[in-house]
Design a protein around this motif. Structure first.
Motif, PDB file in Angstrom:
ATOM      1  N   UNK A   1       0.830  -1.208   0.000  1.00 47.70           N
ATOM      2  CA  UNK A   1       0.000   0.000   0.000  1.00 47.70           C
ATOM      3  C   UNK A   1       0.867   1.262   0.000  1.00 47.70           C
ATOM      4  N   UNK A   2       2.158   1.126   0.282  1.00 50.59           N
ATOM      5  CA  UNK A   2       3.078   2.258   0.264  1.00 50.59           C
ATOM      6  C   UNK A   2       3.535   2.483  -1.185  1.00 50.59           C
ATOM      7  N   UNK A   3       2.919   3.453  -1.849  1.00 53.87           N
ATOM      8  CA  UNK A   3       3.187   3.712  -3.280  1.00 53.87           C
ATOM      9  C   UNK A   3       4.645   4.070  -3.531  1.00 53.87           C
ATOM     10  N   UNK A   4       5.255   4.804  -2.617  1.00 58.04           N
ATOM     11  CA  UNK A   4       6.647   5.230  -2.814  1.00 58.04           C
ATOM     12  C   UNK A   4       7.582   4.026  -2.852  1.00 58.04           C
ATOM     13  N   UNK A   5       7.386   3.075  -1.954  1.00 58.60           N
ATOM     14  CA  UNK A   5       8.222   1.871  -1.961  1.00 58.60           C
ATOM     15  C   UNK A   5       8.015   1.070  -3.248  1.00 58.60           C
ATOM     16  N   UNK A   6       6.781   1.003  -3.708  1.00 58.65           N
ATOM     17  CA  UNK A   6       6.484   0.311  -4.972  1.00 58.65           C
ATOM     18  C   UNK A   6       7.179   0.966  -6.148  1.00 58.65           C
ATOM     19  N   UNK A   7       7.111   2.289  -6.204  1.00 56.38           N
ATOM     20  CA  UNK A   7       7.765   3.034  -7.288  1.00 56.38           C
ATOM     21  C   UNK A   7       9.280   2.848  -7.231  1.00 56.38           C
ATOM     22  N   UNK A   8       9.848   2.945  -6.025  1.00 58.52           N
ATOM     23  CA  UNK A   8      11.301   2.780  -5.883  1.00 58.52           C
ATOM     24  C   UNK A   8      11.751   1.382  -6.284  1.00 58.52           C
ATOM     25  N   UNK A   9      11.030   0.366  -5.831  1.00 54.83           N
ATOM     26  CA  UNK A   9      11.395  -1.008  -6.184  1.00 54.83           C
ATOM     27  C   UNK A   9      11.273  -1.232  -7.681  1.00 54.83           C
ATOM     28  N   UNK A  10      10.180  -0.789  -8.252  1.00 52.15           N
ATOM     29  CA  UNK A  10       9.964  -0.961  -9.690  1.00 52.15           C
ATOM     30  C   UNK A  10      11.032  -0.217 -10.493  1.00 52.15           C
ATOM     31  N   UNK A  11      11.305   1.021 -10.126  1.00 55.23           N
ATOM     32  CA  UNK A  11      12.317   1.814 -10.835  1.00 55.23           C
ATOM     33  C   UNK A  11      13.694   1.168 -10.732  1.00 55.23           C
TER      34      UNK A  11
END
Length: 161
Positions: free
Chosen positions: A77-87
């Protein structure tokens, strides 16, 4: 951020354009070819590099990065962690493959100097990763997400409403 296939394509085109422009010019500059190539040669190189990068991102790196990033144990649910991991995983995959593409291009243009191909590949990966990761995380990623959210997602929301 993209929710449909069409949005994924648009988002990918935006991200790929920004990465290819910067990384291509960086590598042309680093190899001393920037001042030696005509604008037409640079444009043709951009088009070829862009097409390859977009296909690699869409069909190989993107799906693998998404699978790896979202299999990690973090709060989804933490969008920032998702974006960082994906990037992070996108940059790793794209640097590995596009550095190989760059070396093949350099070889075909007789621009590879002597030495170990493996050493040259590792050096190219390191050099590209050092630029690509911060550029993606600090500049391009936030910019594309902002533009995408402001103009693409907003338009889609207005049309549906």
């Amino acid at each position: 951020m993209p929710t449909s296939k069409k949005e994924q394509i648009i988002f990918g085109l935006m991200m790929c354009t920004g990465m290819v422009v910067v990384m291509m010019f960086f590598n042309l500059w680093h190899s001393g070819l920037l001042g030696k190539m005509s604008p037409l040669e640079i444009l043709l190189q951009f088009i070829l590099c862009f097409v390859i990068a977009f296909l690699v991102e869409s069909f190989i790196v993107g799906p693998v990065a998404r699978k790896i990033a979202f299999s990690l144990p973090f709060d989804k649910s933490n969008k920032i962690l998702g974006v960082l991991a994906m990037s992070f995983f996108m940059v790793i995959g794209m640097v590995l493959i596009m550095s190989l593409y760059g070396m093949i291009s350099a070889y075909l243009a007789n621009q590879l100097s002597g030495g170990s191909i493996f050493h040259t590949y590792l050096h190219t990966i390191a050099r590209n990763f050092i630029l690509a990761l911060p550029y993606q995380l600090i500049i391009l990623g936030p910019l594309v997400r902002y533009v995408f959210g402001k103009f693409i997602r907003e338009k889609a929301t207005v049309v549906v409403s």
